[in-house]
Scaffold this motif. Structure first.
Motif, PDB file in Angstrom:
ATOM      1  N   GLU A 314       0.849  -1.209   0.000  1.00 12.51           N
ATOM      2  CA  GLU A 314       0.000   0.000   0.000  1.00 12.51           C
ATOM      3  C   GLU A 314       0.879   1.251   0.000  1.00 12.51           C
ATOM      4  OE1 GLU A 314      -1.858  -1.416   3.642  1.00 12.51           O
ATOM      5  OE2 GLU A 314      -3.803  -1.308   2.647  1.00 12.51           O
ATOM      6  N   MET A 333      -3.275  -7.340  -1.535  1.00 13.15           N
ATOM      7  CA  MET A 333      -4.325  -6.863  -0.632  1.00 13.15           C
ATOM      8  C   MET A 333      -5.441  -6.210  -1.449  1.00 13.15           C
ATOM      9  SD  MET A 333      -2.464  -5.263   2.658  1.00 13.15           S
ATOM     10  CE  MET A 333      -1.063  -6.042   3.466  1.00 13.15           C
ATOM     11  N   PRO A 334      -6.687  -6.608  -1.214  1.00  8.69           N
ATOM     12  CA  PRO A 334      -7.800  -5.962  -1.922  1.00  8.69           C
ATOM     13  C   PRO A 334      -7.851  -4.453  -1.650  1.00  8.69           C
ATOM     14  CG  PRO A 334      -8.549  -7.930  -0.786  1.00  8.69           C
ATOM     15  CD  PRO A 334      -7.133  -7.698  -0.350  1.00  8.69           C
ATOM     16  N   SER A 335      -7.245  -4.033  -0.538  1.00 11.10           N
ATOM     17  CA  SER A 335      -7.224  -2.608  -0.183  1.00 11.10           C
ATOM     18  C   SER A 335      -6.476  -1.767  -1.220  1.00 11.10           C
ATOM     19  CB  SER A 335      -6.531  -2.431   1.160  1.00 11.10           C
ATOM     20  OG  SER A 335      -5.168  -2.805   1.040  1.00 11.10           O
ATOM     21  N   ALA A 337      -6.956  -1.343  -4.262  1.00  8.96           N
ATOM     22  CA  ALA A 337      -7.865  -0.601  -5.142  1.00  8.96           C
ATOM     23  C   ALA A 337      -8.315   0.690  -4.455  1.00  8.96           C
ATOM     24  CB  ALA A 337      -9.064  -1.471  -5.500  1.00  8.96           C
ATOM     25  N   THR A 338      -8.597   0.602  -3.155  1.00  6.74           N
ATOM     26  CA  THR A 338      -9.032   1.775  -2.395  1.00  6.74           C
ATOM     27  C   THR A 338      -7.911   2.798  -2.302  1.00  6.74           C
ATOM     28  OG1 THR A 338     -10.175   0.127  -1.062  1.00  6.74           O
ATOM     29  CG2 THR A 338     -10.259   2.391  -0.265  1.00  6.74           C
ATOM     30  N   THR A 349      -5.136  -5.769 -12.660  1.00  2.00           N
ATOM     31  CA  THR A 349      -5.134  -7.208 -12.390  1.00  2.00           C
ATOM     32  C   THR A 349      -4.966  -7.934 -13.729  1.00  2.00           C
ATOM     33  OG1 THR A 349      -7.551  -7.218 -12.508  1.00  2.00           O
ATOM     34  CG2 THR A 349      -6.581  -7.079 -10.329  1.00  2.00           C
ATOM     35  N   ALA A 354      -7.722 -13.883 -10.038  1.00  2.00           N
ATOM     36  CA  ALA A 354      -7.592 -12.846  -9.001  1.00  2.00           C
ATOM     37  C   ALA A 354      -7.980 -11.482  -9.557  1.00  2.00           C
ATOM     38  CB  ALA A 354      -6.157 -12.818  -8.472  1.00  2.00           C
ATOM     39  N   LYS A 355      -9.279 -11.214  -9.528  1.00  3.34           N
ATOM     40  CA  LYS A 355      -9.754  -9.884  -9.920  1.00  3.34           C
ATOM     41  C   LYS A 355     -10.042  -9.096  -8.644  1.00  3.34           C
ATOM     42  CE  LYS A 355     -11.794 -11.316 -14.314  1.00  3.34           C
ATOM     43  NZ  LYS A 355     -12.944 -11.237 -15.212  1.00  3.34           N
ATOM     44  N   VAL A 356      -9.895  -7.796  -8.716  1.00  2.00           N
ATOM     45  CA  VAL A 356     -10.150  -6.952  -7.540  1.00  2.00           C
ATOM     46  C   VAL A 356     -11.130  -5.846  -7.949  1.00  2.00           C
ATOM     47  CG1 VAL A 356      -9.124  -5.403  -5.819  1.00  2.00           C
ATOM     48  CG2 VAL A 356      -7.811  -7.379  -6.636  1.00  2.00           C
ATOM     49  N   HIS A 361      -8.908  -4.639 -15.302  1.00  2.00           N
ATOM     50  CA  HIS A 361      -8.490  -6.020 -15.576  1.00  2.00           C
ATOM     51  C   HIS A 361      -7.988  -6.135 -17.009  1.00  2.00           C
ATOM     52  CE1 HIS A 361      -8.192 -10.260 -14.739  1.00  2.00           C
ATOM     53  NE2 HIS A 361      -8.771 -10.517 -15.899  1.00  2.00           N
TER      54      HIS A 361
END
Ligand code: BF8
Ligand code: SF4
Length: 627
Positions: A314, A333-335, A337-338, A349, A354-356, A361
C-alpha cells in the motif's frame, strides 16, 4: 499508531506518516480496528464446515459447548481447520507450478528455453529419452510429464526421488508419500467434510500428504521449470526498498508471484517505442520494480530492484509516484484498489483467478505474452502525466547480493574445491565446514509480514542472532526482502558474524545471508538439504539445520511449515497457527511429530529466544552426528 513500535524499516515509517497525513488507511490501521480479534478463530475452535454451524467450542469456562452440533470435538475442529489451510496453501503453490508447466508447454517451438542443461537434467531424472530430440521437443515432453503430476492415476510424485533414501522409506512406511498433487488437496477437502474424518492424527496425516505434494511437487515444479524457461538465477547485485522508485521515471510495480507475467513486463518495458513514448510524456524512462515474491523472481533473473515486502504494497502507492501496480495472484491486498483511488495509480489485475473490484483487468495470456505486456506498460506510461498531490519517495534503499540458486551455490563451493583438489560439483566444502565446526549449521528464515509481530524486525533480529553464533542463514519470500533491506545480503554484513562464519564468507566471497528466491523456491532449500544429507549418508532430520517463519501469515506458509516438518526439519513459528484450542493437536504438531517424522513445530514469538532454541537444536544434532 506509533509506527516506531510496529516496524524497524525507515522507508515504511516515513511513508506511514505520509499515509496518515493523507488519511489513508493501511494494514496496521485496519489491524488496530480489528481488535480484539475473535478468540474462537484464533484458537481454531470455530467450525463452519456445514450449515448447522457455525459452532464454537468454549474453552475459557466450564459452561458452554464442548462439541459442535454434530459432536465434532475441539481436536477434530482444530485439526480440520489446520488441514484446510494447508490444502489451500498447497493449492496456491501448486497451481502456480501448473501455470509454469503450461507456459513451458505452450512456449515450445516459439522461444528458446534459457537453461537447457537443467531441462536435460530433469528429463534424465524423469526417464524421458533425449537422444535424437531437440530441446524444444524435450521441453514439451518435460512439460507434459510435469502436468501429469497433478492428476496421474497411479504412482508417487517424481521429485520425491530427490529426497534421501531414508526419508523416502519413512514416507512410505507412514503412508504419507504423495501421489497426484490435485488428489492430495482434494482428499484434505473430502476428509475434512462434515461427517468424514474425525481423528486429528489422521487428518494431519492427510494434511502432510498435501503439504509434501507442495514442497516436493507443485513448488518444485514451479521453481525448476521457471529456471528452464527463464534461466537459473546467478548471484548479482540489486537495490532494495521503496527508495528504488524514481521520481522522474514512469514507475511500474509488478506484484504477486508468477514469473510468466513479470518476465513479459520486464521485456515490454525495454521496448524502444514505449521508451520513446515515455519520454514524450515527460518521463526520463521506465522504471520497473518488483514487490513480494515477484520482486524476488525478477530480481534474481534480471537484477530488477526489490521494491518491498507484503506490508509495503500500500505504501508504494502512497508515494504518489507509481503509475501502475500490475498484479497477478496471491498476497495482493484488496485494499490496493481503495488506496490507488486516492492517487493516480492504476491497479491492473491480470489473472482470471484474481480480480479486484476497482481495478482495471487486463488479462494476461502467456501465448500472447509480450503483446499484452506492452499494452499494460503503455497504460502506465500514459498515466505519468496524471500524477497529483505530493510525490514523496523516501531516500531509503540498500544494496545486496542475491540469486543463490543451488547451482550457484555449488559453483561457489567449487572455488574452494578446486584449490584443495576436491571433486568439483559437490557440497563437500560445505559439509567440511559444518563438520569442522567452523560453521555450526544453517537456518532458513522465510515467510511473510504479520501485524502480530513487529514488521521486519523479527526476521532481522533472528538473522543477526544466528549469524553471531556462526549459523549460516538462507532466505526466501518476504523474509528475503527484510534481510536485504537491513543490509544483511552485503559483504559488510560479515560484521554481524561469528569468527567461523565470517571466515567462510570471506573464503567463498559470499554474504552471510543467502537469497534463494521466492516462496516456491523453498524447494531449492529442500534439494540443497538432500544433497548435503546424501553426501553425509544421513537423513535431513539428522542435519544441524532448522527453519523459521517469524512473521508468517499465509496459508502457503502453513503448507511450507508442514512440508518442512515432514521433511525432518525443526520449524520455529513466530505466530501460532490456529490450533491452540486443542491441546492434543498442539502437542501433536509441536512435540509428538518429532518421534514420527524427525521434525516438529515450535512456537516462539520472541526472535532472540527463537535463536537460542535453534542454537540448542543445532548443537544437539551435531552431538548426535558426533561432530
Ligand atoms: O509467497 S512471504 S507475504 S509474498 S506468502 Fe506472500 Fe508471505 Fe510474502 Fe510470496 Ni510467501
Ligand atoms: Fe458444527 Fe459439525 Fe457442522 Fe462443524 S461440521 S459446523 S461442528 S455441525
Amino acid at each position: 499508531i506509533n509506527c516506531e513500535l510496529f516496524t524497524c524499516d525507515a522507508a515504511t515509517k516515513k511513508l506511514y506518516e505520509k499515509a496518515k497525513k493523507e488519511r489513508i488507511d493501511t494494514v496496521w490501521d485496519r489491524a488496530l480496528a480489528m481488535q480484539p480479534q475473535c478468540g474462537f478463530g484464533e484458537m481454531g475452535l470455530c467450525c463452519t464446515n456445514c450449515s448447522m454451524g457455525p459452532c464454537r467450542i468454549v474453552k475459557v469456562s466450564d459452561d458452554g459447548p464442548k462439541a459442535g452440533i454434530c459432536g465434532a470435538t475441539e481436536d477434530t475442529i482444530a485439526s480440520r481447520n489446520f488441514a484446510r489451510a494447508v490444502a489451500a496453501g498447497s493449492a496456491a503453490h501448486s497451481d502456480h507450478g501448473r501455470d509454469i508447466a503450461l507456459a513451458l508447454y505452450h512456449a515450445t517451438g516459439k522461444i528458446r528455453v534459457k537453461d537447457e542443461e537443467k531441462l536435460f537434467k530433469i528429463a534424465g531424472e524423469w526417464g524421458i529419452a533425449v537422444e535424437g530430440k531437440d530441446a524444444s521437443r524435450i521441453a514439451r515432453e518435460v512439460a507434459e510429464k510435469a502436468l501429469s503430476e497433478f492428476g496421474k492415476i497411479f504412482g508417487k510424485l517424481l521429485f520425491l526421488k530427490r529426497a534421501p533414501h531414508k526419508r523416502q522409506n519413512l514416507w512410505d512406511e507412514l503412508g504419507v508419500a504423495p501421489e497426484a498433487i490435485d488428489r492430495e488437496i482434494v482428499e484434505v477437502l473430502h476428509s475434512t467434510h462434515m461427517g468424514s474424518d474425525a481423528d486429528y492424527r489422521n487428518i494431519i496425516r492427510q494434511a502432510i500428504r498435501a503439504a509434501l505434494s507442495d514442497g516436493w511437487g507443485g513448488s518444485m515444479i514451479g521453481t525448476e521449470l521457471s529456471d528452464v524457461l527463464f534461466g537459473t538465477p546467478v548471484p548479482r547485485k540489486v537495490e532494495a526498498n521503496l527508495g528504488v522508485l524514481k521520481k522522474e521515471c514512469v514507475n511500474i510495480v509488478v506484484h504477486g508471484h508468477e514469473p510468466t507475467l513479470s518476465e513479459a513486463i520486464v521485456m515490454a518495458a525495454r521496448d524502444p517505442e514505449l521508451l520513446e513514448l515515455a519520454k514524450k510524456q515527460g518521463a526520463e524512462g521506465i522504471n520497473v520494480v518488483g514487490m513480494c515474491c515477484t520482486g524476488n523472481e525478477i530480481a534474481m533473473r534480471h537484477g530488477i530492484p526489490m521494491a518491498g515486502d507484503f506490508f509495503q504494497q500500500e505504501l508504494a502507492i502512497v508515494t504518489g509516484a507509481v503509475e501502475a501496480m500490475i498484479v497477478d495472484v496471491q498476497c495482493i491486498m484488496p485494499s490496493l484498489a481503495t488506496v490507488a483511488k486516492c492517487y493516480h495509480t492504476k491497479l491492473i489485475t491480470t489473472s482470471p483467478k484474481a480480480k479486484v473490484p476497482g481495478a482495471i483487468h487486463m488479462e494476461f495470456d502467456e501465448q500472447k505474452g509480450l503483446d499484452i505486456a506492452k499494452r499494460i506498460v503503455k497504460e502506465a506510461v500514459m498515466n505519468f502525466k496524471n500524477r497529483k498531490g505530493e510525490v514523496y519517495i523516501p531516500d531509503v534503499k540498500s544494496e545486496g547480493e542475491i540469486g543463490y540458486s543451488l547451482e550457484a551455490i555449488i559453483k561457489i563451493l567449487d572455488r574452494v574445491t578446486n584449490s584443495f583438489a576436491h571433486p568439483s560439483g559437490t557440497v563437500k566444502p560445505l559439509v567440511d565446514a559444518i563438520k569442522s565446526g567452523v560453521l555450526r549449521g544453517a537456518v532458513a528464515i522465510v515467510g511473510c509480514n504479520n501485524h502480530k509481530q513487529p514488521h521486519n524486525s523479527c526476521h532481522v533480529t533472528l538473522a543477526k542472532e544466528l549469524l553471531r553464533r556462526d549459523i549460516l542463514v538462507v532466505t526466501t519470500g518476504c523474509g528475503a526482502h527484510s534481510c536485504i533491506k537491513a543490509g544483511l545480503m552485503s559483504k559488510e554484513a560479515r560484521k554481524y558474524c561469528g569468527k567461523g562464519l565470517a571466515t567462510v564468507c570471506e573464503l567463498l566471497d559470499i554474504p552471510p545471508v543467502l537469497h534463494m528466491g521466492s516462496c516456491v523456491d523453498i524447494s531449492r532449500i529442500l534439494v540443497l538439504l538432500s544433497e548435503v544429507a546424501n553426501y553425509m549418508g544421513v537423513d535431513i532430520s539428522d542435519l544441524p539445520v532448522a527453519a523459521a517463519a517469524p512473521e508468517w501469515m499465509s496459508e502457503k506458509a502453513q503448507s511450507i511449515g508442514l512440508y518442512a516438518v515432514a521433511s525432518g526439519i525443526y520449524v520455529v513459528l513466530g505466530v501460532s497457527p490456529a490450533v491452540t484450542g486443542s491441546e492434543n493437536v498442539t502437542n501433536y504438531l509441536t512435540k509428538d511429530l518429532e518421534s514420527v517424522l524427525g521434525g516438529r513445530f515450535e512456537i516462539e514469538k520472541d526472535p532472540v529466544k527463537a535463536a537460542e532454541k535453534i542454537a540448542v537444536h543445532i548443537e544437539n544434532k551435531r552431538k548426535r552426528l558426533g561432530i
